[in-house]
Design a protein around this motif. Structure first.
Motif, PDB file in Angstrom:
ATOM      1  N   ARG A  13       0.809  -1.222   0.000  1.00 14.56           N
ATOM      2  CA  ARG A  13       0.000   0.000   0.000  1.00 14.56           C
ATOM      3  C   ARG A  13       0.847   1.279   0.000  1.00 14.56           C
ATOM      4  O   ARG A  13       0.274   2.376  -0.109  1.00 14.56           O
ATOM      5  N   ARG A  71       2.845   4.268  -1.345  1.00 18.95           N
ATOM      6  CA  ARG A  71       2.705   4.975  -2.622  1.00 18.95           C
ATOM      7  C   ARG A  71       4.064   5.211  -3.278  1.00 18.95           C
ATOM      8  O   ARG A  71       5.039   5.548  -2.611  1.00 18.95           O
ATOM      9  N   CYS A  72       4.088   5.016  -4.586  1.00 22.32           N
ATOM     10  CA  CYS A  72       5.289   5.283  -5.381  1.00 22.32           C
ATOM     11  C   CYS A  72       4.845   6.031  -6.636  1.00 22.32           C
ATOM     12  O   CYS A  72       4.084   5.497  -7.445  1.00 22.32           O
ATOM     13  N   THR A  73       5.311   7.261  -6.792  1.00 25.58           N
ATOM     14  CA  THR A  73       4.836   8.099  -7.891  1.00 25.58           C
ATOM     15  C   THR A  73       5.294   7.566  -9.246  1.00 25.58           C
ATOM     16  O   THR A  73       6.269   6.800  -9.337  1.00 25.58           O
ATOM     17  N   LYS A  90       9.519   0.251  -1.438  1.00 23.92           N
ATOM     18  CA  LYS A  90       8.303   0.345  -0.634  1.00 23.92           C
ATOM     19  C   LYS A  90       8.531  -0.199   0.773  1.00 23.92           C
ATOM     20  O   LYS A  90       8.069   0.386   1.764  1.00 23.92           O
ATOM     21  N   ASP A 136       4.572   6.297   4.239  1.00 27.61           N
ATOM     22  CA  ASP A 136       3.674   5.583   3.332  1.00 27.61           C
ATOM     23  C   ASP A 136       3.907   6.031   1.895  1.00 27.61           C
ATOM     24  O   ASP A 136       3.033   5.899   1.044  1.00 27.61           O
ATOM     25  N   TYR A 137       5.084   6.549   1.611  1.00 32.01           N
ATOM     26  CA  TYR A 137       5.456   6.973   0.265  1.00 32.01           C
ATOM     27  C   TYR A 137       6.963   6.763   0.079  1.00 32.01           C
ATOM     28  O   TYR A 137       7.747   6.814   1.030  1.00 32.01           O
TER      29      TYR A 137
END
Length: 333
Positions: free
Chosen positions: A224, A226-228, A278, A287-288
């Motif tokens: 879960r 986030r990865c841009t 991640k 969380d990113y």
């Protein structure tokens, strides 16, 4: 779920803290092993004898409530010594399976480069497929299944180079450094049983702190993170930049980093960067994903996937130096 995730992260932090009690001065190594474990990959450890590689793996297995087997690789080792074999039962008049040491959660392959090709192929099947073949049947291995292999970079007599296909199956290649003088002093005194803390640690033992349930929660939480899109492109660009263009390889100027690479990293490197970035972000309380996560993981993920040229060997150019140049050349988002 949030409460469970918080508890799982506390378990991971407790594991690192407990391991640091037994394995002095190797915090980065411990952290990288934990990342690989959560990401579901295998680890190749390279370091001189006496640097607590076996102790690190054994302690990790104990703290994770996992079964542990150690295999000493030698030139006379046979595939059946890893996988197991068929044993004839004269009373039942049939063959039964005697399972080998690969049927464990954590397997230490000690001095992996001392075994011949047939043994390597048996280990490759276990690492790649999560199963072993005995006779005419394939048997699934215990889950989680985590291989940590060691090799000595100094003594190369009587060793077999690991095939590229097997190297590519290792998520990380980690260097085990010598301890700092202050840490070595602690190790020396603890080994001699001089310090009171050492005696206390031995009495307390290694209580399990990272159960399999926590591992599953951490893996779901990592998914879960986030990865841009920009970071995803950055990861792929880093890996793609390691691949020489065949038709133009001879035209590369001397000193270009690509002139030192004969074979670049496969798409497994991109997958590893994405997955492990991640996990690293999660363990750092985010969380990113940040570019720093990708840069930190580029070395253990890429260094064993680059096949260097004769020129690199002649000029004493290491894979890490090439990776450092890549990180400077590829613009980050």
């Amino acid at each position: 779920m949030e409460g469970s995730q918080s508890e799982a992260l506390q378990c991971a932090a407790a594991l690192k803290k407990q391991m640091a009690v037994s394995v002095i001065g190797q915090e980065q190594l411990i952290n990288d092993i934990l990342i690989a474990y959560i990401a579901g990959g295998h680890v190749l450890l390279e370091g001189a004898p006496g640097l607590a590689k076996t102790l690190t793996v054994r302690t990790f297995a104990e703290l994770s409530q996992l079964t542990f087997k150690r295999i000493q690789f030698t030139p006379d080792l046979l595939p059946a010594d890893l996988t197991g074999t068929l044993i004839f039962d004269p009373n039942a008049r049939r063959f039964s399976v005697r399972r080998g040491p690969l049927f464990a959660h954590v397997v230490l392959a000690d001095e992996i480069n001392r075994a011949p090709a047939k043994v390597q192929s048996a280990l490759l099947e276990a690492m790649a497929e999560g199963q072993v073949t005995i006779g005419e049947h394939s048997y699934p291995l215990s889950q989680p299944f985590f291989v940590l292999a060691t090799q000595n970079p100094i003594e190369q007599e009587g060793t077999y180079p690991l095939p590229e296909a097997e190297l590519d199956r290792f998520l990380f290649k980690l260097f085990v450094p010598y301890p700092k003088p202050a840490d070595e002093l602690v190790i020396m005194l603890k080994s001699a049983g001089i310090t009171a803390s050492a005696k206390k640690d031995e009495q307390s033992g290694a209580a399990p702190v990272l159960p399999v349930e926590a591992l599953q929660i951490l893996r779901l939480a990592a998914d879960r993170v986030r990865c841009t899109e920009g970071l995803q492109t950055y990861m792929v660009s880093l890996v793609a930049a390691t691949r020489p263009i065949e038709e133009k390889h001879t035209e590369l100027p001397r000193g270009s980093y690509l002139s030192y690479i004969t074979v670049g990293a496969s798409p497994r490197a991109s997958i590893a960067l994405y997955r492990c970035a991640k996990v690293r972000a999660l363990l750092n309380g985010r969380d990113y994903v940040l570019p720093e996560d990708v840069k930190a993981l580029a070395y253990p993920i890429l260094r064993h996937r680059l096949k260097l040229s004769y020129e690199a060997s002649a000029e004493n150019i290491s894979a890490d130096e090439i990776i450092a140049e890549l990180l400077e050349l590829i613009p980050q988002p």
